[in-house]
Write a protein that holds these residues in place. Structure first.
Motif, PDB file in Angstrom:
ATOM      1  N   LEU A  76       0.857  -1.185   0.000  1.00 31.79           N
ATOM      2  CA  LEU A  76       0.000   0.000   0.000  1.00 31.79           C
ATOM      3  C   LEU A  76       0.892   1.233   0.000  1.00 31.79           C
ATOM      4  CD1 LEU A  76      -3.132   0.839   0.362  1.00 31.79           C
ATOM      5  CD2 LEU A  76      -2.348   1.580   2.625  1.00 31.79           C
ATOM      6  N   VAL A  77       0.652   2.119  -0.967  1.00 26.78           N
ATOM      7  CA  VAL A  77       1.414   3.361  -1.077  1.00 26.78           C
ATOM      8  C   VAL A  77       0.515   4.520  -0.680  1.00 26.78           C
ATOM      9  CG1 VAL A  77       2.556   4.949  -2.676  1.00 26.78           C
ATOM     10  CG2 VAL A  77       2.957   2.482  -2.856  1.00 26.78           C
ATOM     11  N   ARG A  78       1.047   5.405   0.157  1.00 31.32           N
ATOM     12  CA  ARG A  78       0.330   6.632   0.527  1.00 31.32           C
ATOM     13  C   ARG A  78       1.058   7.827  -0.079  1.00 31.32           C
ATOM     14  NH1 ARG A  78      -0.540   3.125   5.084  1.00 31.32           N
ATOM     15  NH2 ARG A  78       1.713   3.265   5.412  1.00 31.32           N
ATOM     16  N   THR A  79       0.278   8.713  -0.690  1.00 33.16           N
ATOM     17  CA  THR A  79       0.869   9.876  -1.345  1.00 33.16           C
ATOM     18  C   THR A  79       0.846  11.089  -0.424  1.00 33.16           C
ATOM     19  OG1 THR A  79      -1.130  10.838  -2.338  1.00 33.16           O
ATOM     20  CG2 THR A  79      -0.094   8.997  -3.502  1.00 33.16           C
ATOM     21  N   LYS A  80       1.673  12.066  -0.785  1.00 35.22           N
ATOM     22  CA  LYS A  80       1.653  13.342  -0.075  1.00 35.22           C
ATOM     23  C   LYS A  80       0.335  14.059  -0.357  1.00 35.22           C
ATOM     24  CE  LYS A  80       6.673  13.933  -0.119  1.00 35.22           C
ATOM     25  NZ  LYS A  80       7.813  14.785  -0.577  1.00 35.22           N
ATOM     26  N   PRO A  81      -0.127  14.894   0.563  1.00 37.24           N
ATOM     27  CA  PRO A  81      -1.403  15.597   0.365  1.00 37.24           C
ATOM     28  C   PRO A  81      -1.368  16.511  -0.859  1.00 37.24           C
ATOM     29  CG  PRO A  81      -0.676  15.762   2.654  1.00 37.24           C
ATOM     30  CD  PRO A  81       0.478  15.194   1.871  1.00 37.24           C
ATOM     31  N   ILE A  82      -2.489  16.556  -1.549  1.00 38.28           N
ATOM     32  CA  ILE A  82      -2.689  17.512  -2.637  1.00 38.28           C
ATOM     33  C   ILE A  82      -4.131  18.012  -2.551  1.00 38.28           C
ATOM     34  CG2 ILE A  82      -1.016  16.377  -4.165  1.00 38.28           C
ATOM     35  CD1 ILE A  82      -3.436  15.325  -5.780  1.00 38.28           C
ATOM     36  N   HIS A  83      -4.415  19.093  -3.233  1.00 40.61           N
ATOM     37  CA  HIS A  83      -5.796  19.584  -3.312  1.00 40.61           C
ATOM     38  C   HIS A  83      -6.447  18.937  -4.528  1.00 40.61           C
ATOM     39  CE1 HIS A  83      -9.200  22.220  -2.716  1.00 40.61           C
ATOM     40  NE2 HIS A  83      -9.152  22.563  -4.007  1.00 40.61           N
ATOM     41  N   HIS A  84      -7.451  18.078  -4.268  1.00 33.31           N
ATOM     42  CA  HIS A  84      -8.092  17.352  -5.361  1.00 33.31           C
ATOM     43  C   HIS A  84      -9.542  17.042  -5.000  1.00 33.31           C
ATOM     44  CE1 HIS A  84      -8.800  14.242  -8.435  1.00 33.31           C
ATOM     45  NE2 HIS A  84      -7.833  14.870  -9.105  1.00 33.31           N
ATOM     46  N   PRO A  85     -10.457  17.033  -5.984  1.00 28.34           N
ATOM     47  CA  PRO A  85     -11.881  16.844  -5.666  1.00 28.34           C
ATOM     48  C   PRO A  85     -12.323  15.407  -5.428  1.00 28.34           C
ATOM     49  CG  PRO A  85     -11.612  17.255  -8.020  1.00 28.34           C
ATOM     50  CD  PRO A  85     -10.266  17.457  -7.391  1.00 28.34           C
ATOM     51  N   LEU A  86     -11.467  14.404  -5.662  1.00 29.30           N
ATOM     52  CA  LEU A  86     -11.914  13.023  -5.509  1.00 29.30           C
ATOM     53  C   LEU A  86     -12.283  12.719  -4.058  1.00 29.30           C
ATOM     54  CD1 LEU A  86     -12.226  10.212  -6.959  1.00 29.30           C
ATOM     55  CD2 LEU A  86     -10.019   9.640  -5.916  1.00 29.30           C
ATOM     56  N   LYS A  87     -13.478  12.146  -3.877  1.00 31.61           N
ATOM     57  CA  LYS A  87     -13.935  11.720  -2.561  1.00 31.61           C
ATOM     58  C   LYS A  87     -14.263  10.227  -2.531  1.00 31.61           C
ATOM     59  CE  LYS A  87     -15.850  16.180  -1.123  1.00 31.61           C
ATOM     60  NZ  LYS A  87     -17.069  16.882  -0.624  1.00 31.61           N
ATOM     61  N   ALA A  88     -14.670   9.665  -3.665  1.00 32.31           N
ATOM     62  CA  ALA A  88     -15.059   8.257  -3.730  1.00 32.31           C
ATOM     63  C   ALA A  88     -13.821   7.364  -3.744  1.00 32.31           C
ATOM     64  CB  ALA A  88     -15.893   8.000  -4.977  1.00 32.31           C
ATOM     65  N   VAL A  89     -14.036   6.093  -3.463  1.00 34.43           N
ATOM     66  CA  VAL A  89     -13.014   5.068  -3.673  1.00 34.43           C
ATOM     67  C   VAL A  89     -13.071   4.658  -5.139  1.00 34.43           C
ATOM     68  CG1 VAL A  89     -12.207   2.775  -3.022  1.00 34.43           C
ATOM     69  CG2 VAL A  89     -13.272   4.248  -1.309  1.00 34.43           C
ATOM     70  N   LEU A  90     -11.918   4.520  -5.784  1.00 38.30           N
ATOM     71  CA  LEU A  90     -11.858   4.073  -7.173  1.00 38.30           C
ATOM     72  C   LEU A  90     -11.267   2.675  -7.235  1.00 38.30           C
ATOM     73  CD1 LEU A  90     -10.511   7.225  -9.099  1.00 38.30           C
ATOM     74  CD2 LEU A  90     -12.871   6.628  -8.483  1.00 38.30           C
TER      75      LEU A  90
END
Length: 378
Positions: free
Chosen positions: A232-246
């Motif tokens: 499992l990879v976790r990314t650094k925070p960004i401003h993005h509109p995605l809220k759902a699981v893909l």
């Protein structure tokens, strides 16, 4: 449980979601409970889980019912913690590759017939229903949006449950090394930790993730094991509109509480190798590949950077179905072993605690008993 009296003391082995959830439920029932883990809490599979709360696609009816009950408990929890950044119900979006194995039409019909809330979306409709997706990469067969799905950050949930557990008088022992269950005369009598310390108990729950089959084998019990390595990879925070699981052909994505994303994929797990000393080798090209695949399906194709990653065993029973309950020939020895730890975490803990305390076997767990493996071995 074969005893007719309520246990006065229970030891739980495992500091992941199954162990912590069961420990909390036992403490709520007034049982003196000790939780033992080989390292810090959430150091195993719960710390590297995509933690998608769902019952999507096809599975047995019994498994579907149990998962629905699991999601229901999270909805109750969401009411208790309405502002929690670690528990969200913003839906899940799934599409398949554009090949002969694409099942989107079939799965939509299947979920609709079950009454599982599903919407079949053409690519051009996705933005209006769930933002944050680059619809140009969605295959021509379209995608399924399940509005009732969500995600949980398991380390955050475990931390919340542990606070309650301690308030109720629960005892936690971390960094105890590998623990074994002491069995005498066909009954679990306690737990022995790596330093030789023994803790007596009236019942024991083994919820040690991928180590469960090996530990029960010490008591001549068999549970089928198909545990692979997960990444499992976790990314650094960004401003993005995605809220759902893909859930897409090349990558699965969910938001994280700090504004980043958690990523995994079957192909990336296959690229992880195990070194002779038991540690894992994760290629930089694998990490970069996950970032690239995630960026490709996200609106705006943002630049993603790795914040951290987790790698280790992903508990999966040999037949793919969960394993919950008392071992058939050892009184007071209970197990919890499943790859769907997030979805089942709360309901499994509730039902296992009830079984340990009352001795009544819950019908929701009837198809998931450990004795099925003994029957198959015979």
């Amino acid at each position: 449980m074969n005893a007719s009296t309520k246990p006065s003391k229970v030891v739980v082995i495992g500091g992941g979601i199954f162990g912590v959830s069961t420990a909390v439920h036992l403490a709520r029932l007034g049982v003196h409970t000790v939780l033992i883990n080989d390292g810090p809490l959430a150091n195993g599979a719960s710390g590297r889980s995509l933690a998608w709360l769902n019952s999507a696609r096809k599975r047995s009816d019994a498994y579907h019912r149990l998962r629905l009950a699991g999601i229901d408990r999270y909805r109750t929890l969401a009411v208790r913690y309405p502002d929690a950044s670690w528990l969200r119900f913003d839906g899940g979006l799934t599409w398949d590759a554009d090949d002969a194995a694409n099942e989107i039409a079939e799965i939509f019909g299947y979920e609709r017939d079950l009454g599982y809330h599903a919407q079949w979306l053409a690519p051009q409709r996705i933005a209006a229903v769930t933002p944050g997706v680059d619809a140009s990469v969605v295959t021509r067969q379209g995608a399924i949006f399940n509005p009732g799905e969500g995600w949980v950050d398991l380390p955050s949930l475990i931390g919340t449950l542990v606070e309650e557990f301690r308030t109720l008088g629960g005892e936690i022992v971390t960094d105890a090394g590998r623990a074994t269950v002491d069995v005498e005369s066909g009954s679990a009598r306690g737990v022995i930790t790596a330093d030789g310390m023994r803790r007596d108990a009236d019942a024991v729950l083994l919820a040690a993730g991928g180590d469960v089959p090996a530990i029960v084998a010490e008591a001549d019990q068999h549970i089928g094991d198909a545990t692979p390595v997960a990444l499992l990879v976790r990314t650094k925070p960004i401003h993005h509109p995605l809220k759902a699981v893909l859930n897409t052909p090349r990558v699965a994505i969910r938001p994280t509480p700090n504004g980043g994303f958690a990523l995994d994929a079957a192909w990336s797990e296959e690229e992880v190798s195990v070194k002779p000393d038991g540690s894992y080798d994760v290629r930089q090209s694998t990490l970069e590949g996950l970032l690239r695949e995630a960026s490709r399906v996200l609106e705006g194709n943002p630049v993603l950077e790795v914040e951290d990653y987790g790698v280790g065993p992903k508990p999966i029973p040999g037949d793919g179905e969960p394993v919950f309950g008392e071992l058939p020939s050892i009184s007071g020895y209970f197990v919890a072993f499943s790859h769907s730890g997030a979805t089942l975490g709360l309901i499994a803990g509730e039902l296992l605690a009830d079984e340990i305390v009352t001795g009544r076997r819950h019908p929701l767990l009837a198809d998931f008993r450990p004795e099925r493996f003994n029957a198959s071995r015979r």
